[in-house]
Design an enzyme around this catalytic site. Structure first.
Site, PDB file in Angstrom:
ATOM      1  N   LYS A  53      35.332 -38.080  27.564  1.00 56.20           N
ATOM      2  CA  LYS A  53      36.416 -39.059  27.516  1.00 56.20           C
ATOM      3  C   LYS A  53      36.344 -39.997  28.712  1.00 56.20           C
ATOM      4  CE  LYS A  53      39.589 -35.875  29.864  1.00 56.20           C
ATOM      5  NZ  LYS A  53      40.859 -35.134  29.773  1.00 56.20           N
TER       6      LYS A  53
ATOM      7  N   ARG B 252      52.615 -29.202  28.768  1.00 54.22           N
ATOM      8  CA  ARG B 252      52.153 -30.497  28.285  1.00 54.22           C
ATOM      9  C   ARG B 252      51.961 -30.385  26.773  1.00 54.22           C
ATOM     10  NH1 ARG B 252      46.732 -33.212  30.740  1.00 54.22           N
ATOM     11  NH2 ARG B 252      45.858 -31.730  29.270  1.00 54.22           N
TER      12      ARG B 252
ATOM     13  N   HIS C 243      45.373 -25.198  27.264  1.00 58.04           N
ATOM     14  CA  HIS C 243      44.824 -25.811  28.472  1.00 58.04           C
ATOM     15  C   HIS C 243      45.451 -25.138  29.675  1.00 58.04           C
ATOM     16  CE1 HIS C 243      42.598 -28.854  30.655  1.00 58.04           C
ATOM     17  NE2 HIS C 243      43.648 -29.028  31.442  1.00 58.04           N
TER      18      HIS C 243
ATOM     19  N   ARG D  40      35.240 -25.852  27.548  1.00 62.03           N
ATOM     20  CA  ARG D  40      35.262 -27.307  27.735  1.00 62.03           C
ATOM     21  C   ARG D  40      34.832 -27.631  29.161  1.00 62.03           C
ATOM     22  NH1 ARG D  40      40.514 -26.245  25.592  1.00 62.03           N
ATOM     23  NH2 ARG D  40      41.398 -26.811  27.617  1.00 62.03           N
TER      24      ARG D  40
ATOM     25  N   TYR E 166      44.204 -58.139  54.001  1.00 65.16           N
ATOM     26  CA  TYR E 166      45.636 -58.255  53.711  1.00 65.16           C
ATOM     27  C   TYR E 166      46.477 -57.398  54.659  1.00 65.16           C
ATOM     28  CZ  TYR E 166      44.875 -60.666  49.236  1.00 65.16           C
ATOM     29  OH  TYR E 166      44.538 -61.570  48.273  1.00 65.16           O
TER      30      TYR E 166
ATOM     31  N   CYS F 210      40.540 -54.922  48.908  1.00 64.67           N
ATOM     32  CA  CYS F 210      41.179 -55.934  48.065  1.00 64.67           C
ATOM     33  C   CYS F 210      40.827 -55.696  46.592  1.00 64.67           C
ATOM     34  CB  CYS F 210      40.736 -57.324  48.488  1.00 64.67           C
ATOM     35  SG  CYS F 210      40.930 -57.663  50.250  1.00 64.67           S
TER      36      CYS F 210
ATOM     37  N   ASP G 287      38.951 -57.467  44.678  1.00 63.02           N
ATOM     38  CA  ASP G 287      37.564 -57.798  44.345  1.00 63.02           C
ATOM     39  C   ASP G 287      36.599 -57.652  45.517  1.00 63.02           C
ATOM     40  OD1 ASP G 287      38.552 -58.900  41.790  1.00 63.02           O
ATOM     41  OD2 ASP G 287      39.361 -60.472  43.090  1.00 63.02           O
TER      42      ASP G 287
END
Length: 376
Positions: free
Chosen positions: A43, A141, A170, A217, A267, A314, A316
């Protein structure tokens, strides 16, 4: 996955994926698990390694089946020609039933309504719906209450187009006592059913051999990453498990600049230069999955030498201190994750520095970074 280095160079940052490492890791894992079978969890874009790349490598390494979080992930694999059993681990709504049946995806089920929807769709398509009935043994859950599993299984077995492939749970704890209590609770549920079963993730599989059941798993370990609690406690994994990381991240220095004492960086001015310094700019930020939590805490490798991250990471870009690496040049390739000469930075190292877990780091690796195959 692109194998052309020049493609990555145009972006000036990229992720290298070693599919042979995944294959070898899975081969080692399946030998260690035997007779339990390996369900490879792919996943979240194969934990950042690429959904199709990870799936093909895991199956080639000996995994019996694949686990995804969403029907869409399973559909993508089927359209890419993957024919192995695929289990949707997350709960899906009844309106996904037609897609699940059409693409031959096994579904985790916790209630009668989903069973009925799958049965109707399977009848219409003249197929059989594969289901894994899930109970909640303590995580709080996804899952039916243990007291309702007997009636849920009875209902599933009464439906003509439903095939119960397994029962599951789980186990979401780290300490041995809670693991053991959940394993025993699940074992009592499974005992009289005659069903196959699975219950664990990588961490619990390492901590508790009784948790392996018929199928185990495995997620993190496929990719050569150990669960963070074991890494932080410096606990060893079994000697028979031969694992190596399958992912590295690299970028090129896009700007060099000098900074004087008293100058702030990035920043919020969270770092103040305290000596004449040489800084480098990297075209990687939190939009690419390099965590903002590494601001003033992380480091990269430049020609095999650690260089610290300065100021806030930041969206990017990130700034690194090259003062102690005077031979660094514009365009040099640096290592954010991986090995440079004798030094290494692992996904676990990043997770510890950022105050998170390796799953968070891997799942956050952005699609902007091209995946490049490691040369054989």
């Amino acid at each position: 996955m692109n194998t052309d280095r020049t493609f990555a160079d145009r972006r000036s940052a990229w992720i290298r994926v070693d599919d042979q490492a995944i294959r070898d890791n899975v081969s080692s894992i399946t030998a260690w698990l035997r007779p339990s079978r390996c369900l490879a969890v792919v996943k979240a874009n194969g934990y950042g390694h690429g959904l199709l790349t990870a799936s093909k490598a895991a199956l080639a390494g000996g995994a019996e089946s694949l686990g995804v979080a969403l029907p869409e992930e399973g559909v993508a694999l089927r359209k890419a020609g993957v024919n192995a059993p695929i289990l949707v681990l997350g709960a899906s709504l009844p309106d996904a039933a037609d897609t699940l049946i059409e693409f031959d995806l096994a579904q985790t089920v916790t209630d009668r309504g989903m069973l009925d929807a799958l049965n109707r769709s399977a009848e219409q398509q003249r197929k059989i719906a594969a289901v894994h009935l899930k109970t909640d043994t303590g995580m709080g859950r996804v899952g039916a209450p243990p007291s309702g599993m007997s009636s849920l299984l009875e209902h599933a077995r009464a439906l003509p187009c439903i095939r119960v492939d397994a029962l599951s749970t789980h186990i979401g704890w780290e300490d041995d006592d809670r693991i053991d209590s959940q394993v025993e609770a699940f074992r009592r549920i499974v005992a009289s059913t005659g069903c196959r079963a699975h219950a664990t993730n990588s961490l619990v599989a390492l901590r508790s051999a009784p948790s392996h059941f018929d199928t185990t798993r495995i997620g993190l370990l496929l990719y050569g990453v150990v669960p963070q609690p074991l890494f932080d406690a410096r606990l060893p994994i079994p000697k028979s498990l031969k694992l190596r990381p399958a992912l590295s991240m690299e970028a090129r220095i896009t700007q060099l600049r000098n900074a004087s004492p008293g100058q702030t960086v990035s920043y919020g001015g969270t770092f103040t230069v305290d000596r004449p310094s040489r800084l480098g700019i990297l075209p990687v930020g939190y939009a690419d999955g390099y965590p903002r939590g590494l601001s003033n805490r992380g480091h990269v490798l430049v020609r095999g030498r650690p260089c610290p991250v300065r100021g806030s990471v930041c969206m990017d870009q990130a700034v690194i201190d090259l003062t102690d690496c005077p031979d660094a040049r514009l365009g040099d390739t640096i290592t954010l994750v991986g090995t440079s000469k004798s030094e290494s930075i692992t996904i676990n190292d990043l997770a510890r520095a950022a105050g998170t877990i390796p799953h968070d780091i891997l799942a956050g690796l952005g699609s902007r970074l091209p995946r490049v195959a490691t040369p054989p």
